[in-house]
Design an enzyme around this catalytic site. Structure first.
Site, PDB file in Angstrom:
ATOM      1  N   PRO A  26      47.756   3.259  61.132  1.00 39.71           N
ATOM      2  CA  PRO A  26      47.794   4.322  60.129  1.00 39.71           C
ATOM      3  C   PRO A  26      46.680   5.347  60.337  1.00 39.71           C
ATOM      4  O   PRO A  26      45.639   5.012  60.913  1.00 39.71           O
ATOM      5  CB  PRO A  26      47.594   3.574  58.801  1.00 39.71           C
ATOM      6  CG  PRO A  26      46.952   2.286  59.150  1.00 39.71           C
ATOM      7  CD  PRO A  26      47.368   1.953  60.562  1.00 39.71           C
ATOM      8  N   ASP A  27      46.930   6.578  59.872  1.00 37.71           N
ATOM      9  CA  ASP A  27      45.828   7.556  59.930  1.00 37.71           C
ATOM     10  C   ASP A  27      44.943   7.326  58.710  1.00 37.71           C
ATOM     11  O   ASP A  27      45.104   6.336  57.992  1.00 37.71           O
ATOM     12  CB  ASP A  27      46.391   8.988  60.010  1.00 37.71           C
ATOM     13  CG  ASP A  27      47.149   9.386  58.758  1.00 37.71           C
ATOM     14  OD1 ASP A  27      47.874  10.396  58.799  1.00 37.71           O
ATOM     15  OD2 ASP A  27      47.031   8.675  57.737  1.00 37.71           O
ATOM     16  N   PHE A  28      43.992   8.198  58.496  1.00 41.34           N
ATOM     17  CA  PHE A  28      43.002   7.961  57.432  1.00 41.34           C
ATOM     18  C   PHE A  28      43.382   8.650  56.134  1.00 41.34           C
ATOM     19  O   PHE A  28      43.290   8.063  55.041  1.00 41.34           O
ATOM     20  CB  PHE A  28      41.614   8.471  57.899  1.00 41.34           C
ATOM     21  CG  PHE A  28      41.069   7.669  59.041  1.00 41.34           C
ATOM     22  CD1 PHE A  28      41.237   8.093  60.349  1.00 41.34           C
ATOM     23  CD2 PHE A  28      40.423   6.465  58.801  1.00 41.34           C
ATOM     24  CE1 PHE A  28      40.754   7.334  61.399  1.00 41.34           C
ATOM     25  CE2 PHE A  28      39.937   5.705  59.856  1.00 41.34           C
ATOM     26  CZ  PHE A  28      40.106   6.140  61.154  1.00 41.34           C
ATOM     27  N   ARG A  29      43.819   9.941  56.270  1.00 43.48           N
ATOM     28  CA  ARG A  29      43.976  10.759  55.047  1.00 43.48           C
ATOM     29  C   ARG A  29      45.413  11.214  54.836  1.00 43.48           C
ATOM     30  O   ARG A  29      45.691  11.890  53.863  1.00 43.48           O
ATOM     31  CB  ARG A  29      43.044  11.998  55.145  1.00 43.48           C
ATOM     32  CG  ARG A  29      41.582  11.618  55.258  1.00 43.48           C
ATOM     33  CD  ARG A  29      40.682  12.823  55.539  1.00 43.48           C
ATOM     34  NE  ARG A  29      39.307  12.369  55.734  1.00 43.48           N
ATOM     35  CZ  ARG A  29      38.862  11.897  56.894  1.00 43.48           C
ATOM     36  NH1 ARG A  29      39.665  11.815  57.959  1.00 43.48           N
ATOM     37  NH2 ARG A  29      37.619  11.467  57.028  1.00 43.48           N
ATOM     38  N   ASN A 100      39.556   9.039  67.905  1.00 47.07           N
ATOM     39  CA  ASN A 100      40.127   7.716  67.671  1.00 47.07           C
ATOM     40  C   ASN A 100      39.334   6.614  68.372  1.00 47.07           C
ATOM     41  O   ASN A 100      38.765   6.829  69.433  1.00 47.07           O
ATOM     42  CB  ASN A 100      41.587   7.679  68.142  1.00 47.07           C
ATOM     43  CG  ASN A 100      42.436   8.712  67.424  1.00 47.07           C
ATOM     44  OD1 ASN A 100      42.075   9.181  66.349  1.00 47.07           O
ATOM     45  ND2 ASN A 100      43.549   9.098  68.036  1.00 47.07           N
ATOM     46  N   ASP A 102      40.907   3.606  68.890  1.00 48.63           N
ATOM     47  CA  ASP A 102      41.952   2.618  69.237  1.00 48.63           C
ATOM     48  C   ASP A 102      42.197   2.493  70.748  1.00 48.63           C
ATOM     49  O   ASP A 102      43.026   1.681  71.170  1.00 48.63           O
ATOM     50  CB  ASP A 102      43.269   2.994  68.515  1.00 48.63           C
ATOM     51  CG  ASP A 102      43.749   4.420  68.874  1.00 48.63           C
ATOM     52  OD1 ASP A 102      44.353   5.072  68.004  1.00 48.63           O
ATOM     53  OD2 ASP A 102      43.502   4.879  70.019  1.00 48.63           O
ATOM     54  N   HIS A 117      33.891   9.424  68.488  1.00 44.35           N
ATOM     55  CA  HIS A 117      33.466   8.550  67.374  1.00 44.35           C
ATOM     56  C   HIS A 117      33.205   7.138  67.875  1.00 44.35           C
ATOM     57  O   HIS A 117      33.309   6.165  67.129  1.00 44.35           O
ATOM     58  CB  HIS A 117      34.493   8.578  66.242  1.00 44.35           C
ATOM     59  CG  HIS A 117      34.432   9.865  65.486  1.00 44.35           C
ATOM     60  ND1 HIS A 117      35.444  10.310  64.674  1.00 44.35           N
ATOM     61  CD2 HIS A 117      33.483  10.834  65.454  1.00 44.35           C
ATOM     62  CE1 HIS A 117      35.104  11.487  64.162  1.00 44.35           C
ATOM     63  NE2 HIS A 117      33.922  11.825  64.619  1.00 44.35           N
TER      64      HIS A 117
END
Ligand code: APR
Length: 239
Positions: A26-29, A100, A102, A117
């Site tokens: 899932p994304d964050f926002r 990301n 991931d 990040h």
């Protein structure tokens, strides 16, 4: 649009969580994003606390539980990740800057990747600063345990938390932008600084395309904006 992409030889890519949602992460926002989910699931004071150092030091469990989901979800690269890897094989990617953690760009075969990040490659003890490679603590994460240092401190992966400095390489790219003839910004709300500032800096240097499901606060900075699913966009280019 297609001609602009097809005629570009040195593309700079800036990606966010939206490029991975079709792989199940899932994304964050976005709609039903991570921050909504984790706040309820872990009874956090607010969603972003899961990447807050003070909260982590008081309770690292939510972060490691989420890490197990992200790292051991066995997510596969999306059509879009694979398309970018193919463009790199053709020598047409100058750099992929991703927010990301991931590792799906690398899993797709991309190599010119800056994970601004951070990520899980290495970790550091919060008490004595001892550095650990991922293989030293991956089993702990995989089995839902909080990894500990020999000194008893908690080992925190080098994922950049709010307030932490981004990797050296980010500032190097900031000072020495790669030569590029097109900026592609894919699947990001452009909400988080200073990462978003780098993407916006590039919009002033070359033609730019933003592909994002939702409207962002910076749509007007781009030459072209498409509000569409990224994999559908890649398919529409004939890939
Ligand atoms: N296709 C296109 N866009 C998509 C898709 C998709 N399949 N899925 C989601 N999106 C869009 C959403 O509409 C949203 O605007 O991707 C965007 C993702 O935005 P965020 O959830 O804010 O993620 P991101 O921009 O990567 O966040 C940046 O914030 O919390 C920090 O460190 C975290 O790296 C993260 C940073």
């Amino acid at each position: 649009m297609k001609e602009l992409i097809d005629s570009s030889k040195k593309i700079i890519v800036f990606s966010g969580a939206g490029i991975s949602t079709n792989s199940g992460i899932p994304d964050f926002r976005g709609e039903g994003g991570l921050y909504e989910r984790v706040q309820d699931k872990y009874d956090l004071p607010y969603g972003e606390a899961i990447f807050d150092l003070n909260y982590f030091d008081s309770n690292p469990h939510p972060f490691f539980d989420l890490s197990r989901e992200i790292v051991f979800h066995n997510a596969q690269p999306t059509l879009c990740h694979k398309w970018l890897a193919r463009l790199e094989e053709e020598g047409r990617i100058a750099k992929i800057i991703t927010q990301n953690i991931d590792r799906l760009h690398r899993k797709a075969g991309s190599q010119a990747v800056l994970e601004c990040h951070g990520g899980y490659d290495k970790g550091r003890c919060r008490s004595c600063g001892m550095e650990y490679d991922f293989e030293n603590y991956e089993k702990d994460i995989q089995h839902g345990r909080v990894p500990h240092c020999r000194c008893g401190g908690v080992v925190k992966p080098n994922v950049v938390f709010f307030g932490e400095s981004l990797p050296e390489e980010f500032f190097h790219v900031w000072e020495n932008p790669p030569r590029g003839d097109l900026l592609l910004v894919l699947g990001t709300s452009l909400n988080v600084r200073p990462a978003a500032d780098l993407a916006l800096k590039f919009t002033g240097l070359m033609p730019s395309i933003l592909v994002n499901l939702e409207v962002t606060d910076h749509d007007n900075r781009f030459t072209h904006v498409i509000h569409e699913d990224l994999d559908s966009f890649v398919k529409s280019l004939g890939n």
